[in-house]
Scaffold this active site. Structure first.
Site, PDB file in Angstrom:
ATOM      1  N   LYS A 235       0.955  -1.209   0.100  1.00 55.84           N
ATOM      2  CA  LYS A 235      -0.107  -0.054  -0.168  1.00 55.84           C
ATOM      3  C   LYS A 235       0.827   1.045   0.060  1.00 55.84           C
ATOM      4  O   LYS A 235       1.732   1.420   0.882  1.00 55.84           O
ATOM      5  CB  LYS A 235      -0.848  -0.091   1.179  1.00 55.84           C
ATOM      6  CG  LYS A 235      -1.676   1.351   1.566  1.00 55.84           C
ATOM      7  CD  LYS A 235      -3.024   1.525   0.837  1.00 55.84           C
ATOM      8  CE  LYS A 235      -3.727   3.079   0.949  1.00 55.84           C
ATOM      9  NZ  LYS A 235      -4.232   3.082   2.365  1.00 55.84           N
TER      10      LYS A 235
ATOM     11  N   ASP B 182     -13.312   1.737   2.735  1.00 55.56           N
ATOM     12  CA  ASP B 182     -12.674   2.352   3.873  1.00 55.56           C
ATOM     13  C   ASP B 182     -13.071   2.124   5.327  1.00 55.56           C
ATOM     14  O   ASP B 182     -12.887   3.026   6.209  1.00 55.56           O
ATOM     15  CB  ASP B 182     -12.496   3.670   3.700  1.00 55.56           C
ATOM     16  CG  ASP B 182     -11.130   4.349   3.741  1.00 55.56           C
ATOM     17  OD1 ASP B 182     -10.341   3.706   4.363  1.00 55.56           O
ATOM     18  OD2 ASP B 182     -10.910   5.709   3.498  1.00 55.56           O
TER      19      ASP B 182
END
Ligand SMILES: [Zn+2]
Length: 429
Positions: free
Chosen positions: A212, A345
């Site tokens: 990420k 999220d």
């Protein structure tokens, strides 16, 4: 124990282990037959009536209409319900809760957030999400959680985990709320090509399934602007090139148009959020077949609950600008045909409410089947797990959910998943 003694022991232990495995696999695994009024074939978009799914051990052995049920099979009859593949969320933060967006996170230890992660893994699985990609956790807490779930210690979804996200100093994924005298730097901070390679490799060393990268500023960080890019093209190319060479995909947090384009040109596999994507970015993402993982529902929850979670005012101010803008731009990207995988999220809003994203995606122009594909077929492709999850087909893990009503007419039915199976085992609701 010294190394030589260890390897001698291993040499003796291995043949015994092989014997034990072959003895265990000699007994035929029991068959479970799951019956339901309908099954959604996510590839064709068609409903299969009088559905039967046969499961042996962790895997599906057959699925279709009116299949013969073998003698002695355990039958689970779900009546009038509709079966779908277990849902996949490509952007979670299991070790975080919404109230952690403020200063209270400073007082939480890695062991504490890991246990938060265990709670949220259970809620996520019960909500019908049998697989998640967890993109960014302090202290490798997500990797520990993944391993504990795989070992059967705690219930939760299959997890593709990233470990600490890569960030420039002072970037979105650095610890930006501390005064200088605390000398606080997030674990994933890496500046320049050499450091970025080192942190990419260190994350992989400690078990990261995916790399990420925080490629632009963000909403829930201090002193940065979501519209500005953070890593340079050279740094991004180094990180992503190394991730790919070492067999990992890479995901970029990117709001601003420039950061999106740099990440796509550097070969990123998915753009997370994509809030300020412009026409050039849309064109590039289509050309490069880069996945977009929009996280659009969260704006509703965050702005409604900002006071309750004590969201610091500078962050709320950013949220009020960025999140509504994102919806307009994501709608344009969907209309233009950018490939989309489902993400939420979750962590920014409560885990277990992940399916609320479906309704927002449909509002922004997707059909229900497109939204459902984003969370099944498409997500399995982005994970590189098409042999494991994403459809109800022979050979895949028996990850299944059942809902009342008609998800193809109303995706909100997915917000009330009535029954969940992961790897052939029914999940307690
Ligand atoms: Zn995120």
């Amino acid at each position: 124990m010294n190394v030589i003694a260890m390897s001698v022991r291993r040499a003796f232990a291995l043949p015994l282990l092989l014997l034990a495995c072959s003895a265990a696999s000699a007994a035929p695994p029991a068959v479970t037959a799951i019956k339901a009024a309908h099954l959604l074939d996510v590839r064709s978009g068609a409903l299969v009536d009088n559905a039967v799914v046969l499961v042996s051990g962790e895997r599906i052995t057959a699925a279709g209409s009116r299949l013969a049920i073998p003698d002695g099979a355990q039958v689970i009859d779900l009546g009038n319900k509709t079966l779908l593949p277990g849902l996949i969320d490509m952007h979670t933060h299991l070790t975080g809760d919404p109230q952690d967006a403020g200063y209270s996170i400073i007082a939480k230890s890695i062991p504490r957030i890991t246990l938060t992660g265990a709670k949220n893994a259970r809620l996520t699985l019960q909500a019908g999400f049998t697989t998640v990609r967890d993109v960014g956790a302090d202290g490798y807490a997500d990797i520990g959680l993944r391993d504990a779930i795989n070992d059967g210690d705690v219930p939760g979804p299959r997890i593709a985990a990233s470990g600490p996200p890569l960030s420039i100093t002072g970037g979105h994924c650095d610890d930006t709320m501390h005064a200088p005298e605390y000398k606080q730097t997030a674990l994933g901070v890496a500046d320049g090509v050499a450091e970025a390679l080192k942190v990419t490799r260190r994350n992989i060393k400690y078990g990261a399934d995916v790399i990420k990268i925080c490629a632009t500023g963000g909403v829930l960080s201090f002193g940065d602007d979501p519209r500005t890019s953070q890593y340079t093209l050279e740094e991004l190319k180094a990180i992503i090139g190394d991730a790919h060479r070492l067999g990992r995909k890479a995901a970029a947090h990117a709001h601003g148009g420039d950061g999106i384009k740099l990440a796509v040109l550097a070969g990123i596999d998915s753009i997370e959020h994509g809030s300020y994507i412009d026409d050039e970015g849309i064109k590039l993402m289509k050309e490069h077949k880069t996945w977009l993982v929009p996280t659009v529902y969260l704006g509703d929850w965050l702005i409604d609950n900002a006071e309750a979670i004590k969201l610091p005012p500078p962050l709320l101010e950013k949220a009020r600008v960025v999140l509504p803008t994102a919806r307009l731009n994501i709608a344009r990207a969907i209309k233009a045909g950018v490939p989309v995988a489902f993400g939420t999220d979750a962590g920014v809003y409560p885990h277990g409410l992940n399916a609320r994203e479906f309704g927002t995606l449909v509002k922004l122009g997707m059909t229900p089947i497109q939204a459902i594909r984003a969370a099944t077929l498409n997500a399995s492709e982005l994970l590189g797990w098409t042999d494991k999850v994403g459809t109800i087909e022979a050979g895949k893990f028996a990850d299944l959910i059942a809902v009342d009503g008609e998800p193809l007419k109303d995706v909100k039915t997915l917000e009330s998943v009535r029954w969940v199976m992961k790897g052939g085992a029914v999940v307690n609701q």
